[in-house]
Design a protein around this motif. Structure first.
Motif, PDB file in Angstrom:
ATOM      1  N   MET A 265       6.419  -5.508  -2.329  1.00  0.00           N
ATOM      2  CA  MET A 265       6.307  -6.185  -1.040  1.00  0.00           C
ATOM      3  C   MET A 265       7.570  -7.002  -0.777  1.00  0.00           C
ATOM      4  O   MET A 265       8.082  -7.668  -1.665  1.00  0.00           O
ATOM      5  CB  MET A 265       5.100  -7.124  -1.021  1.00  0.00           C
ATOM      6  CG  MET A 265       3.759  -6.426  -1.104  1.00  0.00           C
ATOM      7  SD  MET A 265       2.400  -7.600  -0.939  1.00  0.00           S
ATOM      8  CE  MET A 265       1.010  -6.580  -1.414  1.00  0.00           C
ATOM      9  N   GLY A 266       8.065  -6.951   0.458  1.00  0.00           N
ATOM     10  CA  GLY A 266       9.262  -7.711   0.789  1.00  0.00           C
ATOM     11  C   GLY A 266       9.703  -7.463   2.213  1.00  0.00           C
ATOM     12  O   GLY A 266       9.012  -6.818   3.018  1.00  0.00           O
ATOM     13  N   LYS A 267      10.917  -7.954   2.524  1.00  0.00           N
ATOM     14  CA  LYS A 267      11.434  -7.887   3.895  1.00  0.00           C
ATOM     15  C   LYS A 267      11.669  -6.453   4.362  1.00  0.00           C
ATOM     16  O   LYS A 267      11.643  -6.173   5.549  1.00  0.00           O
ATOM     17  CB  LYS A 267      12.737  -8.671   3.981  1.00  0.00           C
ATOM     18  CG  LYS A 267      12.564 -10.167   3.713  1.00  0.00           C
ATOM     19  CD  LYS A 267      13.906 -10.882   3.752  1.00  0.00           C
ATOM     20  CE  LYS A 267      13.741 -12.363   3.436  1.00  0.00           C
ATOM     21  NZ  LYS A 267      15.048 -13.071   3.416  1.00  0.00           N
ATOM     22  N   ARG A 268      11.903  -5.558   3.399  1.00  0.00           N
ATOM     23  CA  ARG A 268      12.227  -4.177   3.773  1.00  0.00           C
ATOM     24  C   ARG A 268      11.069  -3.501   4.491  1.00  0.00           C
ATOM     25  O   ARG A 268      11.262  -2.721   5.422  1.00  0.00           O
ATOM     26  CB  ARG A 268      12.610  -3.403   2.517  1.00  0.00           C
ATOM     27  CG  ARG A 268      13.095  -1.997   2.790  1.00  0.00           C
ATOM     28  CD  ARG A 268      13.461  -1.299   1.491  1.00  0.00           C
ATOM     29  NE  ARG A 268      13.766   0.102   1.710  1.00  0.00           N
ATOM     30  CZ  ARG A 268      13.858   1.000   0.732  1.00  0.00           C
ATOM     31  NH1 ARG A 268      13.679   0.628  -0.516  1.00  0.00           N
ATOM     32  NH2 ARG A 268      14.139   2.268   0.994  1.00  0.00           N
ATOM     33  N   PHE A 269       9.849  -3.777   4.036  1.00  0.00           N
ATOM     34  CA  PHE A 269       8.664  -3.192   4.664  1.00  0.00           C
ATOM     35  C   PHE A 269       7.667  -4.312   4.999  1.00  0.00           C
ATOM     36  O   PHE A 269       6.646  -4.456   4.324  1.00  0.00           O
ATOM     37  CB  PHE A 269       8.012  -2.158   3.740  1.00  0.00           C
ATOM     38  CG  PHE A 269       8.882  -0.977   3.418  1.00  0.00           C
ATOM     39  CD1 PHE A 269       9.054   0.037   4.352  1.00  0.00           C
ATOM     40  CD2 PHE A 269       9.534  -0.887   2.195  1.00  0.00           C
ATOM     41  CE1 PHE A 269       9.863   1.135   4.049  1.00  0.00           C
ATOM     42  CE2 PHE A 269      10.337   0.194   1.888  1.00  0.00           C
ATOM     43  CZ  PHE A 269      10.516   1.217   2.823  1.00  0.00           C
ATOM     44  N   PRO A 270       7.965  -5.120   6.009  1.00  0.00           N
ATOM     45  CA  PRO A 270       7.102  -6.268   6.309  1.00  0.00           C
ATOM     46  C   PRO A 270       5.673  -5.880   6.668  1.00  0.00           C
ATOM     47  O   PRO A 270       4.740  -6.662   6.471  1.00  0.00           O
ATOM     48  CB  PRO A 270       7.815  -6.940   7.499  1.00  0.00           C
ATOM     49  CG  PRO A 270       8.680  -5.864   8.082  1.00  0.00           C
ATOM     50  CD  PRO A 270       9.096  -5.015   6.943  1.00  0.00           C
ATOM     51  N   GLU A 271       5.486  -4.655   7.155  1.00  0.00           N
ATOM     52  CA  GLU A 271       4.144  -4.230   7.548  1.00  0.00           C
ATOM     53  C   GLU A 271       3.242  -4.018   6.336  1.00  0.00           C
ATOM     54  O   GLU A 271       2.011  -3.917   6.478  1.00  0.00           O
ATOM     55  CB  GLU A 271       4.208  -2.940   8.391  1.00  0.00           C
ATOM     56  CG  GLU A 271       4.685  -1.707   7.652  1.00  0.00           C
ATOM     57  CD  GLU A 271       6.195  -1.533   7.629  1.00  0.00           C
ATOM     58  OE1 GLU A 271       6.657  -0.387   7.470  1.00  0.00           O
ATOM     59  OE2 GLU A 271       6.909  -2.548   7.781  1.00  0.00           O
TER      60      GLU A 271
ATOM     61  N   SER B  50       0.825  -1.213   0.000  1.00  0.00           N
ATOM     62  CA  SER B  50       0.000   0.000   0.000  1.00  0.00           C
ATOM     63  C   SER B  50       0.859   1.264   0.000  1.00  0.00           C
ATOM     64  O   SER B  50       0.360   2.362  -0.259  1.00  0.00           O
ATOM     65  CB  SER B  50      -0.932   0.008   1.218  1.00  0.00           C
ATOM     66  OG  SER B  50      -0.175  -0.097   2.420  1.00  0.00           O
ATOM     67  N   ASN B  51       2.175   1.098   0.255  1.00  0.00           N
ATOM     68  CA  ASN B  51       3.103   2.229   0.184  1.00  0.00           C
ATOM     69  C   ASN B  51       3.651   2.427  -1.227  1.00  0.00           C
ATOM     70  O   ASN B  51       4.503   3.279  -1.461  1.00  0.00           O
ATOM     71  CB  ASN B  51       4.262   2.028   1.160  1.00  0.00           C
ATOM     72  CG  ASN B  51       5.033   0.734   0.890  1.00  0.00           C
ATOM     73  OD1 ASN B  51       4.595  -0.109   0.112  1.00  0.00           O
ATOM     74  ND2 ASN B  51       6.173   0.578   1.537  1.00  0.00           N
ATOM     75  N   GLY B  52       3.166   1.605  -2.178  1.00  0.00           N
ATOM     76  CA  GLY B  52       3.588   1.735  -3.564  1.00  0.00           C
ATOM     77  C   GLY B  52       4.930   1.105  -3.870  1.00  0.00           C
ATOM     78  O   GLY B  52       5.486   1.298  -4.947  1.00  0.00           O
ATOM     79  N   ILE B  53       5.460   0.335  -2.928  1.00  0.00           N
ATOM     80  CA  ILE B  53       6.775  -0.302  -3.093  1.00  0.00           C
ATOM     81  C   ILE B  53       6.595  -1.820  -3.105  1.00  0.00           C
ATOM     82  O   ILE B  53       5.674  -2.354  -2.478  1.00  0.00           O
ATOM     83  CB  ILE B  53       7.728   0.118  -1.949  1.00  0.00           C
ATOM     84  CG1 ILE B  53       7.946   1.636  -2.006  1.00  0.00           C
ATOM     85  CG2 ILE B  53       9.056  -0.618  -2.025  1.00  0.00           C
ATOM     86  CD1 ILE B  53       8.731   2.187  -0.838  1.00  0.00           C
TER      87      ILE B  53
END
Length: 804
Positions: A584-590, A579-582
């Motif tokens: 999906m992966g370990k960098r932004f698990p949320e 939902s942050n436009g990036i």
């Protein structure tokens, strides 16, 4: 009052029904219907399970295959697992357990998740590349490649990853590190199994003209193959020895001011005794060996290198001596491992010459390029002429190309040649969890491939799955390595095949997965190939998609595949972003979305509808929880209306005729082109109209549910049953539309007074002028003042009243 929509109960009910009734099992021998083969790029069964991106592409093929089934096609839509690979091996190294157990558990998890999403896969045809009954035939095809001279065992520079203990292909190395794990990769020479990709280059290029693929993917493959037509020229070395270069710009040969050799090539090694600056050169070679091919070419910005002091090459066209350098942008594994450098007419050579203070000679008339960056148009424009080129000065570039080539050919130092960037496909990995190469090295050094009756050569179980000192894990299988059969004594190959081996032909095995006598029945292959729709990520453009085309082409040339190209239509789905436009992966698990969580809370139908409605299939889109809820609301809205018998009528008053027929046409057309978001939008428009009218003819209601069931199969089946049908909706006939109902009988036109719009009227398309004017005046009765001077009517478009 309708029952409350309970997605859990409905989805469990129909998943159980489909499994018990084998609803989607395909009789591949039924040739009475036209065939449709829909295929997904099969997943690696990781321990993590499905992520939010998996359902997008899978739902796309699922919708298409469901529609085609309703349209009367015999549909094959299988699923399997690309189950050899590093993660399972690393698990084995860590735990001491056989990787097969880990892999089988992951396959169970993936299959459970896929079934929960309601995909219409024929599970009776499931395959796994690590299953011996499958890789028997991977080994068999590789053996055929060897017998035909395409699979070779040669000494060559490779990408070596010490941490992973294996060789990596070029596409597995990113910025000098392994794609998996990010470990350092160096270049070293090793005996390797390779497949001769360049031998297929022309056929692959031709095949791209015959397939419906994204143009960007076809262009990537063309660039990866890298065809160029030019001249190979021999250069003598002062004091003895020689090397060759390949050039597409032979007309610039008089402008050579230096030559560059690959630091890791045999040519440089043969000259080391004569090099005056050995330590400097050796240090540079050592640094080069730490870099991947990508670092040395596309990513090379430094123009690094050093001069081989005391070494000079002789330009065959004029006898001049030019210094010889080494530079890491020249690869020993590509072309001849040497290049001529013309800094006045090549951007890379220009930058290199500036960095190393090398002279330049301009040989093409045009802007002076001695003090500024080269631009191609400066000398390749039509009519540009040679200068400083002896007898060829004054000729155009086109004339000089031919004339200089002829001169060098007469000298016996040049040959016309077609070259490719394409290189051998390194086909061996120093890993355990892969297909064993079914060959033996005999005591006399020759290679013996196992006879067909000894296939599959099955992986042995090991106590230690980790390779040591650059040796493959199978070196630990001391008893297994020994081979003494059929009068042959030797040692088995201990490298295994790359993960791309099984995926290069798996689409064929789905057609006949239990055949013990051949990789697939030829009659079945002839009927089912090519794959009609193939959906998967663009990251496979020059990996898997290239390899699969090569294996298929080899089989075609040998009468074992009925088609030149395996995948008729290819579609790349976009990425589902957080939902942050990036990504999906370990960098932004949320921001990572687990599809199982969405299914639990909202239902599989909601997830499928949402992902298809997010936007065009090929475009990357950010996740939005609010829109997931909106998808659930639409399904509930459909449920609340169409499960109430009183809302359906056996009569048709015409109120929904036009919008229904428009909907059937648009949904059909959009499904065919994979425009699922706009098809869903049209169904939403129809449902809105239904609510406004308050009643819906039963035939229209059933048509809508048939179309919607392709996207939302569980609720589609349930509503279909509530409507009074006892059989699955999956094999019902696809709704048709009445083209005449799409034609408007009336038209809206503007009415102007003195050029300004004052009203809009609805008239019959075939209305006569007097009737139209009468209606227009009626509409203007409160707005028209003064006397009418002129009345203008443009049929079907506008009325203009001129008044004073």
């Amino acid at each position: 009052m309708a029952e409350v929509y309970n997605h859990k109960a409905i989805e469990q009910k129909w998943q159980k029904y489909w499994e018990e009734h084998e609803t989607f099992k395909t009789d591949v021998w039924d040739f009475s219907k036209p065939k449709y083969y829909a295929l997904d790029m099969f997943p690696y069964p990781s321990g993590v399970g499905l992520h939010a991106g998996h359902p997008e592409g899978y739902t796309a093929t699922d919708i298409m295959s469901r529609m085609k089934r309703m349209q009367g096609y015999n549909v094959l839509h299988p699923m399997g697992y690309d189950s050899f690979g590093l993660p399972a091996e690393q698990y084995a190294v860590t735990t001491g357990n056989h990787p097969n157990g880990f892999t089988q558990e992951n396959i169970k998890t993936f299959s459970k998740q896929l079934k929960e999403l309601g995909f219409d896969y024929d599970w009776s045809k499931m395959i796994a590349t690590s299953d011996p009954s499958f890789y028997k035939w991977t080994q068999w095809i590789f053996k055929k490649l060897y017998e035909a001279g395409y699979a070779k065992h040669i000494d060559m520079p490779v990408n070596w990853c010490e941490e992973l203990g294996t060789v990596l292909s070029n596409d597995e190395v990113i910025d000098g590190k392994s794609e998996r794990g990010g470990y350092p990769v160096v270049r070293k020479n090793m005996k390797q199994w390779v497949i001769d990709q360049p031998a297929f280059a022309e056929k692959l290029l031709e095949g791209l003209n015959e397939i419906d693929w994204p143009e960007s993917t076809k262009e990537m493959q063309r660039n990866w193959i890298g065809k160029s037509t030019g001249v190979e020229v021999d250069f003598d070395i002062v004091g003895g020895g020689k090397f060759s270069i390949f050039t597409t710009c032979i007309e610039t040969i008089y402008g050579i001011t230096f030559m560059v050799l690959a630091p890791d090539g045999e040519i440089v090694q043969s000259l080391m005794d004569r090099v005056e600056n050995k330590e400097e050169v050796q240090a540079y070679i050592n640094e080069t060996l730490k870099k991947s091919d990508m670092d040395r070419t596309e990513l090379n910005k430094t123009k690094s290198g050093c001069c081989l002091k005391g070494i000079y090459a002789i330009n065959p066209v004029n006898g001049k001596e030019v210094p010889v350098f080494i530079g890491d942008f020249v690869l020993a594994s590509y072309g001849t491992g040497a290049v001529m450098a013309v800094p006045s007419h090549d951007q890379r050579d220009f930058e290199y010459a500036i960095a190393h203070k090398i002279d330049m000679i301009q040989v093409i008339d045009g802007r002076d390029v001695s003090e500024c960056a080269f631009e191609k148009q400066d000398y390749l424009g039509k009519g540009c002429k040679l200068i400083n080129s002896e007898e060829f000065s004054g000729l155009t570039v086109e004339e000089a190309k031919e004339a200089i080539t002829v001169k060098l050919e007469k000298q016996g130092v040049a040959r016309r040649k077609v070259n490719y960037k394409f290189r051998e496909w390194i086909f061996a990995r120093q890993r355990y969890w892969g297909e064993p190469v079914p060959c033996v090295y005999k005591e006399d050094g020759s290679i013996y491939f196992l006879p067909d009756e000894e296939l599959p050569l099955i992986l042995p179980e090991l106590e230690d799955y980790k390779g040591k000192n650059g040796k493959a894990p199978l070196e630990n299988a001391t008893e297994w390595k020994e081979y003494h059969q059929n009068g042959v004594d030797g040692i088995r190959e201990t490298s295994t095949m790359p993960g791309s081996a099984g995926s290069s032909w798996y689409y064929m095995r789905y057609i006949d997965p239990n055949n013990e006598n051949e990789f697939a029945n030829q009659e079945l292959l002839k009927h089912w190939l090519p794959v009609d729709l193939y959906v998967g990520g663009p990251e496979h453009a020059v990996g898997h998609l290239m390899y699969a085309r090569i294996w298929n082409r080899f089989l075609y040339d040998n009468g074992l595949s009925p088609v030149k190209e395996p995948f008729k239509k290819l579609v790349h789905q976009g990425m589902i972003l957080g939902s942050n436009g990036i990504k999906m992966g370990k960098r932004f698990p949320e921001f990572v979305v687990n599809p199982s969580d969405v299914v639990e809370e909202y239902g599989a139908d909601t997830l499928r509808l949402y992902e298809m409605f997010m936007g065009p299939l090929e475009v990357s889109k950010p996740w939005n929880d609010n829109n997931v809820q909106g998808a659930k609301r639409f399904i509930t809205r459909v449920w609340n209306f169409f499960t109430v018998a009183e809302n359906l009528t056996d009569t048709d008053d015409g109120a929904l005729t036009k919008i229904y027929n428009q909907t059937v046409k648009k949904v059909t057309d959009d499904f065919e082109s994979l425009g699922y978001n706009t098809a869903i939008s049209q169904m939403m428009i129809f449902v809105n109209e239904v609510y406004k009218v308050g009643k819906c003819p039963r035939a229209y209601a059933e048509g809508l549910i048939k179309m919607l069931s392709c996207v939302c199969p569980h609720v589609g089946e349930e509503i279909w049953q509530i409507m009074g049908h006892n059989e699955t909706i999956a094999y019902e006939s696809w709704p048709t539309y009445d083209a005449s109902a799409l034609v408007d009988d009336t038209v809206e036109i503007a009415v102007q007074v003195n050029g300004k719009v004052r009203a809009t009227i609805s008239i019959a398309k075939d209305a006569q002028k007097d009737d139209v004017l009468a209606v227009a005046k009626e509409a203007l009765k409160d707005k028209l003042t003064g006397n009418i001077i002129k009345e203008i009517y443009v049929p079907g478009k506008i009325v203009n009243i001129v008044a004073k």
